[in-house]
Design a protein around this motif. Structure first.
Motif, PDB file in Angstrom:
ATOM      1  N   GLY A 187       0.815  -1.214   0.000  1.00  0.00           N
ATOM      2  CA  GLY A 187       0.000   0.000   0.000  1.00  0.00           C
ATOM      3  C   GLY A 187       0.843   1.256   0.000  1.00  0.00           C
ATOM      4  N   MET A 234       0.930   4.194  -2.834  1.00  0.00           N
ATOM      5  CA  MET A 234       0.273   5.411  -2.364  1.00  0.00           C
ATOM      6  C   MET A 234       0.903   6.662  -2.979  1.00  0.00           C
ATOM      7  SD  MET A 234      -2.372   5.972  -0.570  1.00  0.00           S
ATOM      8  CE  MET A 234      -2.454   4.341   0.195  1.00  0.00           C
ATOM      9  N   ASP A 244      -0.598  10.014  -2.151  1.00  0.00           N
ATOM     10  CA  ASP A 244      -0.884  11.201  -1.339  1.00  0.00           C
ATOM     11  C   ASP A 244      -0.344  11.016   0.076  1.00  0.00           C
ATOM     12  OD1 ASP A 244      -3.454  10.536   0.611  1.00  0.00           O
ATOM     13  OD2 ASP A 244      -3.423   9.332  -1.218  1.00  0.00           O
ATOM     14  N   GLY A 281      -2.587   9.202   2.903  1.00  0.00           N
ATOM     15  CA  GLY A 281      -2.606   7.753   2.714  1.00  0.00           C
ATOM     16  C   GLY A 281      -1.283   7.112   3.095  1.00  0.00           C
ATOM     17  N   ALA A 332      -1.031   6.923   6.799  1.00  0.00           N
ATOM     18  CA  ALA A 332      -1.883   5.839   7.302  1.00  0.00           C
ATOM     19  C   ALA A 332      -1.190   4.490   7.142  1.00  0.00           C
ATOM     20  CB  ALA A 332      -3.223   5.842   6.558  1.00  0.00           C
TER      21      ALA A 332
END
Length: 396
Positions: free
Chosen positions: A290, A294, A296, A299, A302
């Protein structure tokens, strides 16, 4: 027993602090001594070399001096090393003193880990995860303290503050070890007159299991240190953000590492060590993928939070699980695994830095994903292995 766990937590808090002091103060040390970052790299290396020596020689020193005396001596090494460095002596003296700190830290990490695994009968994972919480707290809070001391222009007080902490801990440990000598001497040893299974030599299958465990720790710590050392640079190169925002990524990572360690011991005890390790390693793979995809900042942050959360218990639970495969060889096994982890952290940090320099950021991120996939594969193999064959030994 509860007092033992808490004083061992203080030892891990100390080495959590010592693990980041040199790196956090590197710009100030370079400016003070008029050195470049190549010299700074030498400084980090000599501390790592001292750490590795401490881990390698720990089993022999433990047999010769006993755990209680040895831990007291190692605190003296850290105290002496930082006391001299705090007076900002010539550069070559700093290079000679920092390995003392690394040597003491290496002995403490392997000795205290082995002591908890041997001495704690129930809920070993909870006790070990508590140690890792304190290590993470030291690694998280010390840079904040250093930042404050740099702001007021007294960064050298970092060394004296650590000396004071080591001195107080030495006094507490001497008092504890003197009143609990039986516990320190018998932890991990069979009771008199009891027949137990103790492996004397590892051959064939046993060596294969040990090699698998060593590779696991080599790769895991290499992955963790690569993330910690290069995460801000990865974000800076891949997103339009400034250095201050990028540096927050490491704080977020360590923050969730500490939070995760508060619960990982209970989860590992509830669901089983091997199952917990496989779940967390698989989740780490997914969230690293992820992060690689990613685009951005929100994100990415996170993903970083989740990576830290699921990686938080891998080291401590894997250490307990690996030791369960070699009953009776706690100190020898722990020493080898921590040595492998130290070498892996240094080797993969170097390799990741070369990828950052000569390849793309995307390639570097996918390289980290591959390391995490290798972790899952190794854990699948280990989950199918049983403790090594033992030889009957009657304690008298």
């Amino acid at each position: 027993m509860n007092r033992l766990v808490w004083i061992c937590c203080c030892f891990y808090l100390l080495i959590g602090c010592t693990s980041v002091i040199a790196a956090a103060l590197l710009p100030e040390l370079m400016a003070h001594y008029g050195r470049d970052y190549a010299d700074g790299g030498n400084l980090i290396f000599v501390q790592f070399f001292g750490f590795l020596l401490g881990v390698v020689f720990q089993p022999r020193l433990s047999r010769q001096f006993g755990r209680g005396t040895m831990l007291t001596l190692t605190l003296c090494f850290i105290l002496l090393g930082y006391l001299i460095i705090g007076f900002l002596p010539p550069w070559h003296v700093v290079l000679l003193c920092l390995p003392l700190v690394g040597f003491g830290s290496g002995i403490i990490e392997s000795t205290v880990g082995a002591l908890i695994i041997d001495a704690v009968e129930d809920k070993k994972a909870v006790a070990m995860s508590r140690l890792e919480v304190f290590f993470g707290a030291g690694a998280l809070l010390m840079p904040l303290l250093i930042s404050f001391l740099i702001t007021i222009g007294r960064w050298e007080l970092t060394f004296f503050g650590t000396v004071l902490f080591a001195l107080v801990l030495a006094v507490l440990w001497i008092r504890f070890s003197q009143s609990n000598q039986a516990l320190l001497q018998t932890a991990g040893r069979p009771s008199a007159g009891v027949t137990v299974s103790v492996p004397r030599k590892l051959r064939g299958f046993g060596l294969a299991v040990l090699l698998c465990c060593i590779t696991l720790f080599f790769i895991y710590v290499g992955l963790e240190m690569s993330i910690v050392n290069f995460l801000p640079s990865i974000l800076l190169e891949s997103m339009p953000i400034d250095a201050a925002v990028a540096s927050l990524s490491v704080s977020l990572f360590w923050g969730t590492m500490v939070l995760g360690r508060l619960a990982c011991g209970f989860l590992a005890e509830k669901y089983g060590y091997s199952r917990y390790l496989l779940w967390c390693a698989t989740a780490t793979v997914l969230f690293l993928i992820g992060l690689a995809l990613m685009k951005d900042l929100i994100g990415a942050f996170a993903m970083i939070l989740l990576i830290g959360l699921f990686m938080s218990g891998l080291f401590s639970i894997a250490l307990i699980y690996s030791n369960s495969l070699f009953p009776g060889l706690t100190e020898q096994t722990t020493s080898k695994l921590i040595a492998a982890s130290g070498i892996g952290g240094a080797a993969f940090s170097w390799l990741t830095g070369r990828f950052m320099e000569h390849a793309s950021i995307a390639f570097t991120l996918w390289f980290l994903v591959v390391l995490a996939i290798l972790l899952v594969c190794l854990l699948v193999v280990l989950s199918r292995m049983k403790p090594v064959e033992t030889m009957e030994y009657s304690s008298t």
